[in-house]
Design a protein around this motif. Structure first.
Motif, PDB file in Angstrom:
ATOM      1  N   MET A   1       0.825  -1.208   0.000  1.00 48.65           N
ATOM      2  CA  MET A   1       0.000   0.000   0.000  1.00 48.65           C
ATOM      3  C   MET A   1       0.857   1.255   0.000  1.00 48.65           C
ATOM      4  O   MET A   1       0.485   2.267  -0.582  1.00 48.65           O
ATOM      5  CB  MET A   1      -0.934   0.010   1.220  1.00 48.65           C
ATOM      6  CG  MET A   1      -2.049  -1.005   1.146  1.00 48.65           C
ATOM      7  SD  MET A   1      -3.061  -0.816  -0.318  1.00 48.65           S
ATOM      8  CE  MET A   1      -4.493  -0.025   0.342  1.00 48.65           C
TER       9      MET A   1
ATOM     10  N   ARG B   1       2.662   1.152  -3.664  1.00 56.73           N
ATOM     11  CA  ARG B   1       1.683   1.213  -4.762  1.00 56.73           C
ATOM     12  C   ARG B   1       2.381   1.112  -6.125  1.00 56.73           C
ATOM     13  O   ARG B   1       2.362   2.044  -6.942  1.00 56.73           O
ATOM     14  CB  ARG B   1       0.825   2.479  -4.689  1.00 56.73           C
ATOM     15  CG  ARG B   1      -0.051   2.540  -3.452  1.00 56.73           C
ATOM     16  CD  ARG B   1      -1.239   3.437  -3.598  1.00 56.73           C
ATOM     17  NE  ARG B   1      -2.214   2.881  -4.530  1.00 56.73           N
ATOM     18  CZ  ARG B   1      -3.106   1.945  -4.213  1.00 56.73           C
ATOM     19  NH1 ARG B   1      -3.149   1.440  -2.993  1.00 56.73           N
ATOM     20  NH2 ARG B   1      -3.942   1.504  -5.106  1.00 56.73           N
TER      21      ARG B   1
ATOM     22  N   LYS C   1      -5.491  -9.265 -10.154  1.00 57.40           N
ATOM     23  CA  LYS C   1      -5.459  -7.956  -9.465  1.00 57.40           C
ATOM     24  C   LYS C   1      -5.334  -8.131  -7.969  1.00 57.40           C
ATOM     25  O   LYS C   1      -6.030  -8.970  -7.369  1.00 57.40           O
ATOM     26  CB  LYS C   1      -6.764  -7.191  -9.751  1.00 57.40           C
ATOM     27  CG  LYS C   1      -6.772  -6.529 -11.105  1.00 57.40           C
ATOM     28  CD  LYS C   1      -6.894  -5.011 -10.973  1.00 57.40           C
ATOM     29  CE  LYS C   1      -6.484  -4.345 -12.266  1.00 57.40           C
ATOM     30  NZ  LYS C   1      -7.473  -3.437 -12.787  1.00 57.40           N
ATOM     31  N   TRP C   2      -4.458  -7.359  -7.361  1.00 54.84           N
ATOM     32  CA  TRP C   2      -4.414  -7.213  -5.905  1.00 54.84           C
ATOM     33  C   TRP C   2      -4.921  -5.806  -5.629  1.00 54.84           C
ATOM     34  O   TRP C   2      -4.273  -4.835  -5.958  1.00 54.84           O
ATOM     35  CB  TRP C   2      -2.983  -7.381  -5.388  1.00 54.84           C
ATOM     36  CG  TRP C   2      -2.874  -7.254  -3.900  1.00 54.84           C
ATOM     37  CD1 TRP C   2      -3.067  -8.233  -2.977  1.00 54.84           C
ATOM     38  CD2 TRP C   2      -2.559  -6.069  -3.163  1.00 54.84           C
ATOM     39  NE1 TRP C   2      -2.895  -7.729  -1.706  1.00 54.84           N
ATOM     40  CE2 TRP C   2      -2.578  -6.405  -1.796  1.00 54.84           C
ATOM     41  CE3 TRP C   2      -2.261  -4.757  -3.521  1.00 54.84           C
ATOM     42  CZ2 TRP C   2      -2.317  -5.482  -0.781  1.00 54.84           C
ATOM     43  CZ3 TRP C   2      -2.003  -3.831  -2.505  1.00 54.84           C
ATOM     44  CH2 TRP C   2      -2.029  -4.203  -1.164  1.00 54.84           C
ATOM     45  N   HIS C   3      -6.109  -5.701  -5.048  1.00 51.41           N
ATOM     46  CA  HIS C   3      -6.788  -4.412  -4.974  1.00 51.41           C
ATOM     47  C   HIS C   3      -6.841  -3.876  -6.411  1.00 51.41           C
ATOM     48  O   HIS C   3      -7.275  -4.564  -7.285  1.00 51.41           O
ATOM     49  CB  HIS C   3      -6.118  -3.505  -3.945  1.00 51.41           C
ATOM     50  CG  HIS C   3      -6.286  -4.122  -2.555  1.00 51.41           C
ATOM     51  ND1 HIS C   3      -7.259  -3.748  -1.688  1.00 51.41           N
ATOM     52  CD2 HIS C   3      -5.636  -5.142  -1.968  1.00 51.41           C
ATOM     53  CE1 HIS C   3      -7.190  -4.508  -0.602  1.00 51.41           C
ATOM     54  NE2 HIS C   3      -6.214  -5.364  -0.759  1.00 51.41           N
ATOM     55  N   ASP C   4      -6.329  -2.701  -6.689  1.00 51.84           N
ATOM     56  CA  ASP C   4      -6.409  -2.245  -8.079  1.00 51.84           C
ATOM     57  C   ASP C   4      -5.075  -2.396  -8.810  1.00 51.84           C
ATOM     58  O   ASP C   4      -4.892  -1.843  -9.882  1.00 51.84           O
ATOM     59  CB  ASP C   4      -6.894  -0.782  -8.136  1.00 51.84           C
ATOM     60  CG  ASP C   4      -5.992   0.127  -7.316  1.00 51.84           C
ATOM     61  OD1 ASP C   4      -5.201  -0.395  -6.508  1.00 51.84           O
ATOM     62  OD2 ASP C   4      -6.073   1.360  -7.479  1.00 51.84           O
TER      63      ASP C   4
END
Ligand code: SF4
Length: 247
Positions: free
Chosen positions: A173, A176, A207-210
Motif C-alpha cells: 500500500m 503502490r 489484481k491485488w486491490h487495483d
C-alpha cells in the motif's frame, strides 16, 4: 460484535504494530485533539472505529519499526536468525513477492540472495537486457509474504501468512507499484486468495486491490534440472510484466 470478538480484533491490530485507536465521536467533535483508547482495554467498544490496516501516513520505515528487531508475533521467530524485510528501490514500479526467506536470506537479512535469488537477478536483468529495457535488480523492490525463515524451508502456514502478511499489505500500500510479480503458488495464494495452482495462474494478469499482478514460478522451482519448459514460461511471464510496466 461481542466484547470478546472486539478484544481479539484489537489484540490483532496491536500485534501488527497499531498501538492507538481513535474514537469516532471524539474525532468528529474536535479534529485537533482526541483521546486515544489504549489497547486492549477499550472503555466504550461501540464508539471505537478500527483503523484501516494501512494507517494514514504509513511509511516503509514505520512498518519496519513496527515489526521491531525481535518480532515474536508468530512461531517463525523461533528458529530465525534475521528478519528479512526487503531489498531494492522503495519507489520501484515493480514489486516481486516471494513466499519466505531461505537459509542464505536468514543469515544475511536480505531477500533472494541464495541460488534462487541469483537466478531471479539473472531473470530480471537478462530479460530486461534482451528486451532493451535498462533495468537492474536494484531498480525493483523485492520482499516476501513472511519475514522469517520457515524451518526446513517448509512453506509458511496460513496463520503465519495471515499475521505477517499484514506487513506485506502495508508495504504494497505504501509503494503502490505499477505491477506486482507473485513468485510461486504460495505468494500468489497469499495475494490473490485463489485456490488455483501456479501453473494455471501464471502468465495471466490478476489484481491485488487495483494493482495488476503477474504470477510466475518461484525461482527455486526453476532451479530443478528438469524444468526447461518452466524456465521458458517464466521468461515469457517476465517479458509480459516488463513490457507492461516500461513500454
Ligand atoms: S514471520 Fe513476521 S510475524 Fe512472524 S515472527 Fe517473523 S516478522 Fe514476526
Amino acid at each position: 460484535m461481542s466484547n470478546d470478538d472486539l478484544r481479539r480484533q484489537l489484540e490483532f491490530y496491536r500485534d501488527i504494530g497499531i498501538q492507538t485507536l481513535w474514537r469516532r465521536d471524539a474525532v468528529l467533535r474536535a479534529a485537533a485533539v482526541v483521546e486515544p483508547a489504549v489497547i486492549p482495554e477499550p472503555e466504550s467498544p461501540s464508539l471505537i472505529e478500527l483503523p484501516p490496516l494501512a494507517p494514514v501516513g504509513d511509511t516503509l520505515l514505520k512498518i519496519r519499526q513496527d515489526i521491531g528487531d525481535n518480532c515474536r508475533r508468530c512461531r517463525l521467530c523461533e528458529q530465525r536468525t534475521k528478519i528479512v524485510f526487503s531489498d531494492g528501490d522503495e519507489k520501484a514500479p515493480i514489486v516481486f513477492v516471494g513466499e519466505g526467506p531461505g537459509a542464505d536470506e536468514d543469515a544475511q537479512g536480505i531477500p533472494f540472495v541464495g541460488r534462487a535469488g541469483q537466478l531471479l537477478t539473472q531473470m530480471i536483468e537478462g530479460t530486461a537486457s534482451k528486451e532493451g529495457i535498462p533495468l537492474k535488480r536494484q531498480d525493483v523492490y523485492i520482499c516476501n509474504v513472511v519475514k522469517c525463515r520457515p524451518p526446513d524451508n517448509r512453506a509458511p502456514l496460513p496463520d503465519e501468512m495471515e499475521v505477517c502478511g499484514q506487513f506485506l499489505f502495508r508495504q504494497l500500500m505504501v509503494i503502490r507499484p505499477k505491477a506486482i510479480c507473485a513468485l510461486g503458488g504460495t505468494a500468489a495464494k497469499a495475494l490473490l486468495n485463489s485456490k488455483e495452482g501456479v501453473t494455471k495462474m501464471r502468465g495471466k494478469w490478476h489484481k491485488w486491490h487495483d494493482i495488476p499482478v503477474m504470477v510466475t514460478y518461484h525461482p527455486s522451482f526453476l532451479l530443478r534440472g528438469y524444468n526447461q519448459a518452466g524456465k521458458r514460461e517464466a521468461w515469457e511471464d517476465l517479458k509480459k510484466l516488463l513490457h507492461f510496466v516500461y513500454d
